[in-house]
Design an enzyme around this catalytic site. Structure first.
Site, short mmCIF file in Angstrom:
data_model
loop_
_atom_site.label_atom_id
_atom_site.label_comp_id
_atom_site.label_asym_id
_atom_site.label_seq_id
_atom_site.Cartn_x
_atom_site.Cartn_y
_atom_site.Cartn_z
N ILE A 187 0.83 -1.20 0.00
CA ILE A 187 0.00 0.00 0.00
C ILE A 187 0.87 1.26 0.00
CG2 ILE A 187 -2.05 -1.02 1.04
CD1 ILE A 187 -1.07 0.03 3.75
N HIS A 188 0.28 2.33 -0.52
CA HIS A 188 0.96 3.63 -0.50
C HIS A 188 0.77 4.22 0.90
CE1 HIS A 188 2.68 7.26 -2.35
NE2 HIS A 188 1.83 7.94 -1.59
N HIS A 189 1.70 3.89 1.78
CA HIS A 189 1.58 4.21 3.20
C HIS A 189 2.98 4.26 3.77
CE1 HIS A 189 0.65 2.94 7.51
NE2 HIS A 189 -0.11 4.00 7.35
N GLU A 221 3.51 0.10 -4.35
CA GLU A 221 3.70 1.19 -3.38
C GLU A 221 3.54 2.58 -3.98
OE1 GLU A 221 7.57 3.05 -1.65
OE2 GLU A 221 7.28 1.07 -0.74
N ASN A 279 -3.92 2.64 -4.58
CA ASN A 279 -3.54 1.76 -3.47
C ASN A 279 -3.11 2.52 -2.22
OD1 ASN A 279 -3.31 -0.90 -2.52
ND2 ASN A 279 -1.12 -1.00 -2.98
#
Length: 579
Positions: free
Chosen positions: A502-504, A551, A557
């Site tokens: 995930i983009h986190h 990512e 995402n």
């Protein structure tokens, strides 16, 4: 020696028939179970015993037979026939449906199709979605700013504190003289480390709605957070951590500063390593009205638990409302030197409606009702509105649920009819769309659009308990949890196949293979805004497949508070309908 008595023929016949019956009822030996096939799309968490149960088969099988196989005994417990072929252009697929709704026995199973394989495992039980429900709220704990997450509560995702926000500088756009304020607590908004009033207060309104309807859903000691065991619902404790921050963002004149951010997004580092200067940026009517609505709700939610805190929330709400009346169209856009999330909105009519509705319900003052043109209310659900428009529905939900109107009142009847009409249109649409979900246009955060639409269906079910509305909500949850064209459960850590990249920022930087659990990925986004950022989509990707577990993919995402909020509501609603 004992001799055997010769039995009459009729008893022998009865025994023979009974043996045949037992053999017929005995589960058949099943196939060898392997890894879950991505071509069998199914709710990877599971189904309620009395609920609808469907899976989508995305390739043409060699047989139309399917079976349910017990994961433990490996025996076949149910057999059925696949449907005719459906052509679904939004997913660029021709599919068949496996419907096993009539099977209700609790257990863990896979769906098996000869020569194709088996699905990911899933359960059938009465509280099947409760782990994901609690996980969706515990996910907020992992987003806390200003405190260390210890191993006792965070497990392997423990980390040092980041961003105490005890001395935050005023940006010139705030209208304040140079100086600082303390603005601690709150959650990181999304994959970045910033905090935004609009996207704090709007989702808080959705979380508060669940508590107002079903206050016992998540009790004390359910989430293993630092406040667990204090005698207050863990749910309210977690929400208060965000609300406490929002209260610090109110200026002395009542208006709300728009956001607390750096000037540019930080890199993919841990919170304590993201040390760029943070600023109080802007002031806006939209942020102020969302805050007024949210804190009016908070007054009702906390009134019996913490009366002093509840009164402070209502006072803050009224103060914000007065500022908005004096400043009705202060719109926000990023200053030239600030490049973080804008959360701009050029039309604040929906925010006005929500604020007036919540204050009317909380105070009973008809002056707020008089500010609303109920006859002109827009009941059309449009994908992509989210934090710019969906809050108007929150106002309707509160007015219909609160007892503010007699059911014979014309206002009540108008709102009820309009909401049921909106729900019926969503059901009509979902009956024609792939994977039985109610949207056909996939924007940034499309998964939240699916869930916001499901909130309308849930409210309709409470107004008119027709099973069709409940079925619509359940199928929306199925879509989120794996019965979708990419074959993923979109909630991190829940399901057999979930997002890993995930983009986190924390999940990218913490060196732990699995991302922080309980966070909802945004979902398919046909706009593909991140292709210049290193994200690679399949060529000519279909709208419902415009999602990748990469990512860099902030467009498909990333995670965000206003996506987790309707997820929690829908899961909580469904758990409260379970038999």
């Amino acid at each position: 020696m004992r001799t055997l008595t010769k039995l009459p023929f009729k008893f022998l016949l009865i025994g023979f028939i009974s043996s045949l019956f037992l053999l017929a009822c005995k589960p058949e030996p099943g196939p060898i179970i392997g890894p879950g096939s991505s071509d069998i799309r199914i709710n990877q968490i599971g189904y309620y015993p009395n609920g609808i149960k469907k899976a989508v088969i995305a390739v043409e099988p060699t047989t139309l037979e399917f079976a349910l196989v017990d994961s433990g005994s490996k025996r076949t417990v149910y057999q059925g026939q696949l449907s005719e072929v459906f052509d679904w252009p939004l997913a660029n697929e021709q599919v068949r449906i496996a419907d096993f709704t009539e099977f209700q026995d609790p257990g863990e199973y896979v769906l098996y199709i000869p020569n194709l394989g088996n699905s990911h495992p899933f359960e059938i039980r009465s509280d099947v979605l409760n782990p994901v429900l609690e996980g969706s709220v515990k996910g907020l704990y992992f987003q806390r700013t200003g405190m260390a997450l210890d191993e006792k509560h965070a497990g392997k995702w423990h980390r040092p504190a980041g961003h105490p926000d005890s001395l935050v500088a005023f940006h010139p756009s705030s209208g304040k003289q140079p100086g600082t304020i303390a603005s601690p607590k709150g959650w990181y908004d999304a994959g970045d480390y910033n905090k935004y009033i609009i996207n704090a207060t709007f989702p808080l309104g959705q979380w508060f709605r669940l508590y107002e309807e079903y206050p016992e859903t998540i009790p004390d000691d359910a989430l293993n957070i630092p406040e667990s065991g204090n005698g207050v619902s863990d749910y309210l404790d977690e929400l208060k951590y965000e609300l406490d921050w929002a209260l610090t963002m109110q200026d002395e004149d009542g208006g709300l500063f728009h956001k607390l951010t750096t000037k540019n997004f930080e890199g993919m580092v841990m919170p304590h390593q993201a040390t760029a200067e943070r600023f109080i940026v802007g002031k806006s009517t939209a942020a102020t009205l969302d805050f007024a609505a949210c804190t009016a709700q908070a007054y009702r939610v906390y009134q019996d638990i913490n009366p002093e805190y509840a009164k402070a929330c209502l006072d803050a709400s009224l103060k914000a409302y007065r500022w908005a009346r004096e400043n009705p169209e202060v719109l926000f856009s990023n200053p030239e030197d600030v490049h973080t999330g804008e959360y701009g909105d050029n039309d604040v009519a929906d925010e006005w409606f929500w604020a007036n509705a919540e204050l009317f319900v909380s105070t009973g003052d008809s002056a707020f009702l008089e500010q609303m043109d109920l006859e002109a209310f827009d009941f059309e659900f449009r994908p992509g509105e989210s934090w710019t428009g969906f809050m108007r529905f929150l106002g309707v939900f509160s007015m219909l649920d609160s007892g503010s109107f007699e059911t014979s009142d014309s206002n009540y009847q108008h709102l009820r009819a309009g909401l049921l009409g909106s729900a019926d249109e969503l059901l009509r649409r979902s009956g024609q769309l792939p994977y039985f979900q109610p949207i056909d246009d996939f924007h940034w955060g499309s998964n939240s659009d699916v869930l916001n639409a499901a909130m309308i269906l849930a409210q309709a079910y409470q107004l008119d308990p027709d099973p069709k509305y409940l079925q619509g909500v359940r199928q929306a949850a199925d879509y989120i949890l794996g019965n979708n064209p990419v074959g993923y459960s979109y909630v991190t850590g829940f399901g057999d196949r979930t997002p890993l990249f995930i983009h986190h920022r924390q999940s990218a930087a913490d060196s732990i293979p699995e991302p922080v659990p309980g966070l909802l990925s945004g979902g398919p986004n046909s706009r593909l805004q991140d292709t210049t950022n290193g994200t690679v989509y399949p060529e000519n990707v279909a709208p419902m497949k415009a999602w990748v577990d990469q990512e860099p993919s902030y467009a498909s995402n990333e995670i965000c508070l206003n996506w987790n909020a309707p997820l929690t509501y829908i899961l909580g609603f469904l758990e409260n309908q379970a038999d």
